[in-house]
Design an enzyme around this catalytic site. Structure first.
Site: not given
Length: 335
Positions: A125, A174, A207, A231, A235
């Site tokens: 971002y 990751k 993951d 992000d 959620d």
């Protein structure tokens, strides 16, 4: 002692009604704040031709604490997300999203209590290097992770864990594939973890973290991660406790903080007295904790929990048939 002034951005859509509900609650519990109301989003665009007028930026700078409803950024070319703009402008490097199970919500799980701490200014971002080739066939974006940014957010996460008497911080990454960016984030967070021997540090690939959150979310305590992963995970965590209507968020920098409802402005139900104000009430609880007003924060939390648990005048998303004002009245009566 002078009164604390809070900058209030009511926002768009359902924003004004749910922010008003939160302010009634803050007043009822005896916070004695002064409020400075300013505009942003579509409301500001209609009045001033700007999504983020200078007067609003000045108020945020001056008062340092902001309570904000959901804002609408017009979709399309030329409009930058207002939330991203605010984070960059005030260097609000830490996004803090706590989720707690409330009895009475339509959630699939119980006993969830997770704080997701997300780096807010870097990663995918950062906005750098976004290009599409002239023929429209290739798109590129650059992810940027700095040691300083990674260290700052890791320290914030471990300090939060220590202050909130949490036992574990899970570093989500990751680094197995994104060896440069995610690798630097992981390496830096590991170094920070060694300074906090009292807190267990766990590492998890993103993951796997998603799968674990769905299968056994109770194992998580504090999660710290980069912007994009944070992000998505925050959620996901909101979904564990009944959705975005039960999820507040804080954007915190060195000397400025913005507390907000994390859901959208829901224009389809705006002005219909239907919205659940819990998200922004929970955000105001976060704000009180930030200001060191834990006793008042706890009073509001237990009042809200009781309303939801007993189903007293709850809104549709909580299984009731009442509106914003009835729900708010139920909370106020308990204070």
């Amino acid at each position: 002692m002078s009164k604390q002034t809070i900058t209030v951005i009511k926002g768009d859509g359902i924003g004004p009604s749910i922010v008003e509900a939160a302010i009634q609650v803050l007043d009822k519990v005896g916070c004695e704040f002064e409020y400075e109301y300013v505009d942003a989003g579509l409301t500001a665009l209609e009045k001033t031709g700007e999504l983020l007028p200078q007067a609003t930026l000045d108020a945020i700078t001056r008062n340092k604490i902001t309570l904000k409803g959901p804002l609408t950024t017009p979709v399309g070319e030329g409009f930058t997300s207002i939330n991203v703009t605010l984070r960059k402008k005030f260097n609000l490097y830490s996004n803090v999203r706590p989720v707690i199970s409330f009895k009475g919500t339509k959630a699939r799980y119980e006993n969830i209590d997770i704080i997701t701490i997300r780096e807010n200014t870097e990663g995918m971002y950062s906005g750098h290097g976004q290009v599409v080739s002239a023929d429209g066939l290739v798109a590129e974006a650059t992810s940027i992770v700095t040691r300083e940014g990674a260290e700052r957010i890791a320290v914030f996460a471990f300090e939060t864990a220590r202050r909130e008497k949490r036992k574990k911080v899970t570093i989500v990454h990751k680094a197995n594939i994104l060896k440069s960016t995610s690798g630097l984030f992981l390496k830096t967070a590991r170094e920070v973890a060694t300074r906090y021997p009292d807190i267990e540090a766990q590492e998890m690939i993103v993951d796997n973290a998603c799968m674990q959150l769905v299968m056994n979310p109770q194992q998580f305590d504090v999660i710290v991660t980069t912007n994009l992963f944070g992000d998505i995970l925050s959620d996901l965590c909101a979904g564990l406790v009944g959705g975005l209507g039960m999820a507040p968020g804080a954007n915190i920098g060195a000397d400025c903080a913005i507390f907000e409802a994390v859901h959208g402005s829901a224009p389809d139900i705006a002005g219909k007295n239907l919205a659940n104000p819990s998200s922004v009430i929970l955000a105001s609880i976060q704000m009180l904790e930030y200001l060191g007003m834990q006793d008042k924060a706890e009073k509001i939390r237990s009042a809200l929990a009781d309303v939801i648990a007993t189903g007293d005048r709850t809104t549709r998303d909580l299984g009731g048939s009442f509106g914003t004002t009835d729900f708010t009245a139920a909370v106020l009566e308990r204070l």
